[in-house]
Design an enzyme around this catalytic site. Structure first.
Site, PDB file in Angstrom:
ATOM      1  CB  CYS A  43      -0.932  -0.003   1.214  1.00  0.00           C
ATOM      2  SG  CYS A  43      -1.931   1.483   1.290  1.00  0.00           S
ATOM      3  CB  CYS A  48      -3.296   2.641  -1.401  1.00  0.00           C
ATOM      4  SG  CYS A  48      -3.377   0.970  -0.784  1.00  0.00           S
ATOM      5  CE  LYS A  51      -4.974   4.301  -6.041  1.00  0.00           C
ATOM      6  NZ  LYS A  51      -5.450   2.967  -5.816  1.00  0.00           N
ATOM      7  N   GLY A 176      -9.195  -5.941 -16.111  1.00  0.00           N
ATOM      8  CA  GLY A 176     -10.329  -5.003 -16.075  1.00  0.00           C
ATOM      9  C   GLY A 176     -10.742  -4.712 -14.646  1.00  0.00           C
ATOM     10  CE1 TYR A 178     -11.211  -1.676  -5.750  1.00  0.00           C
ATOM     11  CE2 TYR A 178     -11.264  -3.982  -6.402  1.00  0.00           C
ATOM     12  CZ  TYR A 178     -11.738  -2.949  -5.621  1.00  0.00           C
ATOM     13  OH  TYR A 178     -12.729  -3.182  -4.716  1.00  0.00           O
ATOM     14  CD  GLU A 182      -7.366   2.302  -8.458  1.00  0.00           C
ATOM     15  OE1 GLU A 182      -6.209   1.881  -8.242  1.00  0.00           O
ATOM     16  OE2 GLU A 182      -8.239   2.384  -7.568  1.00  0.00           O
ATOM     17  CG  HIS A 437     -28.196  23.804  -2.326  1.00  0.00           C
ATOM     18  ND1 HIS A 437     -28.327  22.961  -3.414  1.00  0.00           N
ATOM     19  CD2 HIS A 437     -28.328  25.064  -2.796  1.00  0.00           C
ATOM     20  CE1 HIS A 437     -28.555  23.694  -4.494  1.00  0.00           C
ATOM     21  NE2 HIS A 437     -28.555  24.966  -4.151  1.00  0.00           N
ATOM     22  CD  GLU A 442     -27.698  19.739  -3.127  1.00  0.00           C
ATOM     23  OE1 GLU A 442     -28.675  20.127  -2.473  1.00  0.00           O
ATOM     24  OE2 GLU A 442     -27.033  20.481  -3.865  1.00  0.00           O
TER      25      GLU A 442
HETATM   26  P1  NDP Z   1      -8.623  -7.457  -9.827  1.00  0.00           P
HETATM   27  O1  NDP Z   1      -8.848  -8.741  -9.146  1.00  0.00           O
HETATM   28  O2  NDP Z   1      -9.299  -6.235  -9.349  1.00  0.00           O
HETATM   29  O3  NDP Z   1      -9.004  -7.604 -11.348  1.00  0.00           O
HETATM   30  C1  NDP Z   1      -8.372  -8.522 -12.213  1.00  0.00           C
HETATM   31  C2  NDP Z   1      -8.898  -8.248 -13.600  1.00  0.00           C
HETATM   32  O4  NDP Z   1      -8.105  -8.895 -14.570  1.00  0.00           O
HETATM   33  C3  NDP Z   1     -10.334  -8.715 -13.786  1.00  0.00           C
HETATM   34  O5  NDP Z   1     -11.021  -7.758 -14.558  1.00  0.00           O
HETATM   35  C4  NDP Z   1     -10.144 -10.029 -14.565  1.00  0.00           C
HETATM   36  O6  NDP Z   1     -11.265 -10.310 -15.355  1.00  0.00           O
HETATM   37  C5  NDP Z   1      -8.945  -9.679 -15.426  1.00  0.00           C
HETATM   38  N1  NDP Z   1      -8.118 -10.811 -15.840  1.00  0.00           N
HETATM   39  C6  NDP Z   1      -7.762 -11.886 -15.097  1.00  0.00           C
HETATM   40  N2  NDP Z   1      -6.948 -12.700 -15.815  1.00  0.00           N
HETATM   41  C7  NDP Z   1      -6.790 -12.119 -17.032  1.00  0.00           C
HETATM   42  C8  NDP Z   1      -6.052 -12.456 -18.195  1.00  0.00           C
HETATM   43  N3  NDP Z   1      -5.312 -13.563 -18.259  1.00  0.00           N
HETATM   44  N4  NDP Z   1      -6.114 -11.635 -19.270  1.00  0.00           N
HETATM   45  C9  NDP Z   1      -6.846 -10.502 -19.207  1.00  0.00           C
HETATM   46  N5  NDP Z   1      -7.575 -10.125 -18.137  1.00  0.00           N
HETATM   47  C10 NDP Z   1      -7.530 -10.914 -17.060  1.00  0.00           C
HETATM   48  O7  NDP Z   1      -7.031  -7.288  -9.865  1.00  0.00           O
HETATM   49  P2  NDP Z   1      -6.043  -6.065  -9.793  1.00  0.00           P
HETATM   50  O8  NDP Z   1      -4.739  -6.635 -10.223  1.00  0.00           O
HETATM   51  O9  NDP Z   1      -6.593  -4.880 -10.510  1.00  0.00           O
HETATM   52  O10 NDP Z   1      -5.996  -5.711  -8.251  1.00  0.00           O
HETATM   53  C11 NDP Z   1      -5.670  -6.712  -7.288  1.00  0.00           C
HETATM   54  C12 NDP Z   1      -6.365  -6.425  -5.983  1.00  0.00           C
HETATM   55  O11 NDP Z   1      -5.749  -5.319  -5.360  1.00  0.00           O
HETATM   56  C13 NDP Z   1      -7.829  -6.047  -6.137  1.00  0.00           C
HETATM   57  O12 NDP Z   1      -8.668  -7.162  -6.119  1.00  0.00           O
HETATM   58  C14 NDP Z   1      -8.069  -5.162  -4.946  1.00  0.00           C
HETATM   59  O13 NDP Z   1      -8.516  -5.942  -3.903  1.00  0.00           O
HETATM   60  C15 NDP Z   1      -6.708  -4.563  -4.655  1.00  0.00           C
HETATM   61  N6  NDP Z   1      -6.657  -3.155  -5.102  1.00  0.00           N
HETATM   62  C16 NDP Z   1      -7.513  -2.258  -4.532  1.00  0.00           C
HETATM   63  C17 NDP Z   1      -7.520  -0.945  -4.923  1.00  0.00           C
HETATM   64  C18 NDP Z   1      -8.486   0.003  -4.313  1.00  0.00           C
HETATM   65  O14 NDP Z   1      -9.042  -0.311  -3.253  1.00  0.00           O
HETATM   66  N7  NDP Z   1      -8.765   1.169  -4.914  1.00  0.00           N
HETATM   67  C19 NDP Z   1      -6.595  -0.448  -5.946  1.00  0.00           C
HETATM   68  C20 NDP Z   1      -5.752  -1.472  -6.501  1.00  0.00           C
HETATM   69  C21 NDP Z   1      -5.790  -2.774  -6.085  1.00  0.00           C
HETATM   70  P3  NDP Z   1     -12.492 -11.248 -14.828  1.00  0.00           P
HETATM   71  O15 NDP Z   1     -13.109 -10.526 -13.670  1.00  0.00           O
HETATM   72  O16 NDP Z   1     -13.375 -11.289 -16.034  1.00  0.00           O
HETATM   73  O17 NDP Z   1     -11.866 -12.552 -14.470  1.00  0.00           O
END
Ligand code: NDP
Length: 448
Positions: A43, A48, A51, A176, A178, A182, A437, A442
């Site tokens: 983090c 976090c 980022k 697709g 977080y 971001e 307001h 709101e």
């Molecule tokens: P996430 O678990 O959020 O998302 C992974 C994404 O990658 C999904 O959309 C998944 O699709 C897709 N995916 C998985 N495998 C493949 C592949 N082989 N090819 C293409 N796409 C693929 O992972 P992140 O790495 O973004 O983040 C990890 C974790 O870190 C998060 O789960 C979150 O808990 C934490 N995090 C939190 C943040 C916040 O609170 N703002 C910011 C950054 C991270 P599908 O769902 O269709 O399988």
């Protein structure tokens, strides 16, 4: 003479490990922590914190454009990636120092090296030293996943993205979730041509469909290319240094940078957990009960390494509850209901409770209230970008079971509203609250 060198040995000085160490020490335990990278963990060092600073830094691109409509002359404004990157790195260094100081002032001993388990009550440091402890806490977090395909190593992960020597002209972001959404926002604002490619038919699967659809629509309007159902076949490094990404359907994308953001895997490889009989999940997560204890009584785990909820505030709560329970004579567990979350995309999404689809699956009597509006500052800025607030209520008393926002500052707005959802308030309670307001928040008490 104590039987063990320490009462608690923590492996990993990230959010969960630092909180557990500090609280255990404050209860009088003799505590040591080993960290092989940098104190602060994902983090603070490569997640976090940096980022969010990049989100702020990149958003000035839009703010400067909008400022002109508010009377400011911003012509000639330029951006220097090196300045932003280095200032962010300096802030991360400062926080790392503070984390180290906190541990030191609580008399927690820090070993800046890797530790692996050699027994149910012993660890070995990479220097060769063996240490015994009555309790061992695994708080090693998670590590970015990279697929097993030819050329995957030509891509980078969120571990490296904060120290890019220069900004690429083009970036492909795989995933697709977080991190993908971001960084799509950050890079796009900074003038990088972004392709976000994911293997499924949705992004941000755990969020409310309508809110996510809005993000996809706005992202595309901002010229981020989003491709669904993309299957990576291979990555080829070309003579000019660019990357050629091959899809299994034969199509290709050429890019200067590939960022893997396809999820994070619990970081347990090589820790020696299996050798001493600690039960791991199929993703390598340490399996623990609600008391954070594994099947081996002296071994506990908190945070991302347990793969329950991969969020910093949860790791912190788990670490705190563990320390209070084991060393403070105050057994506590973490309540995982109604966790507010945000995606710092552009615009950000914030959410608490059940999505509309989840509510309909769980409750017979669900109603949805919405506000689809253009923030006042976007109107004057002539920015055709609408916000959407969605309230999901259930039962005859219309208890609010979910709140989902997309729009400027939605992360800031949701935290207070999440208290109301957690406290099980009703739509009427929101309606009875006088609007503040003029504000975006709101809309929460004016939903139709
Ligand atoms: P996430 O678990 O959020 O998302 C992974 C994404 O990658 C999904 O959309 C998944 O699709 C897709 N995916 C998985 N495998 C493949 C592949 N082989 N090819 C293409 N796409 C693929 O992972 P992140 O790495 O973004 O983040 C990890 C974790 O870190 C998060 O789960 C979150 O808990 C934490 N995090 C939190 C943040 C916040 O609170 N703002 C910011 C950054 C991270 P599908 O769902 O269709 O399988």
């Amino acid at each position: 003479m104590a039987q063990f060198d320490y009462d608690l040995f923590v492996i990993g000085a990230g959010s969960g490990g630092v909180r557990a160490s500090r609280i255990a020490a404050s209860h009088g335990a003799r505590v040591a922590v080993a960290e092989e990278h940098r104190v602060g963990g994902t983090c603070v060092i490569r997640g976090c914190v940096p980022k969010k600073l990049l989100v702020y830094g990149s958003h000035f691109a839009e703010d400067l454009k909008d400022a002109q409509r508010f009377g400011w002359t911003t012509e000639g404004a330029t951006f220097d990636w090196n300045i932003l990157r280095d200032n962010v790195a300096a802030e991360v260094n400062r926080l790392e120092g503070l984390y180290g100081q906190t541990l030191g002032s609580n008399k927690v001993e820090i070993f800046h090296e890797r530790a692996v388990l050699t027994g149910t009550n012993s660890v070995q440091l990479s220097s060769g030293r063996t240490i015994s402890a009555a309790n061992i806490l695994i708080a090693t977090g998670a590590w970015p996943s990279v697929p097993d395909i030819p050329g995957a190593g030509h891509g980078i992960t969120s571990n490296e993205v904060f120290s890019l020597p220069e900004l690429p002209k083009r970036a492909v972001i795989a995933g697709g979730g977080y991190i993908a959404n971001e960084f799509a926002g950050i890079f796009n604002e900074l003038g990088v041509k972004v392709n976000l490619v994911t293997h499924g038919d949705r992004v941000l699967r755990s969020y409310d469909d309508e809110i996510v659809d809005k993000l996809v629509q706005i992202s595309r309007h901002k010229r981020i290319v989003i491709r669904f159902n993309f299957r990576f076949k291979s990555i080829i490094k070309q003579d000019d240094g660019s990357l050629l990404i091959e899809n299994t359907d034969g199509s290709t994308i050429e890019t200067d940078l590939l960022l893997w953001a396809i999820g994070r895997t619990p970081h347990t490889i090589g820790l020696g957990l299996e050798d001493i009989g600690v039960q791991l999940g199929k993703d390598g997560a340490v399996m623990v009960g609600e008391d954070n204890r594994s099947n081996v009584p002296s071994i506990y785990a908190v945070g991302d390494v347990t793969n329950r909820v991969q969020l910093t505030p949860i790791a912190i709560r788990e670490g705190h509850a563990f320390a209070d329970s084991v060393f403070g004579n105050n057994p506590r567990t973490v309540n995982y209901e109604c966790i507010p979350t945000a995606v710092f995309s552009n615009p950000p999404i914030a959410s608490v409770g059940l999505t509309e689809a989840e509510a309909r699956a769980q409750h017979a009597d669900v109603k949805v209230y919405k506000s689809d509006f253009r923030a006042m500052k976007n109107v004057l800025a002539d920015r055709n970008e609408r916000a959407l607030y969605k309230m999901v209520v259930a039962g005859p008393e219309e208890r609010v079971v979910g709140l989902h926002l997309i729009g400027p500052d939605s992360g800031e707005i949701l935290q207070a509203a999440a208290i109301a959802v957690k406290a099980k308030l009703t739509k009427q309670d929101f309606d009875d609250t006088v609007a503040l307001h003029p504000s975006m928040s709101e809309e929460l008490v004016l939903m139709k």
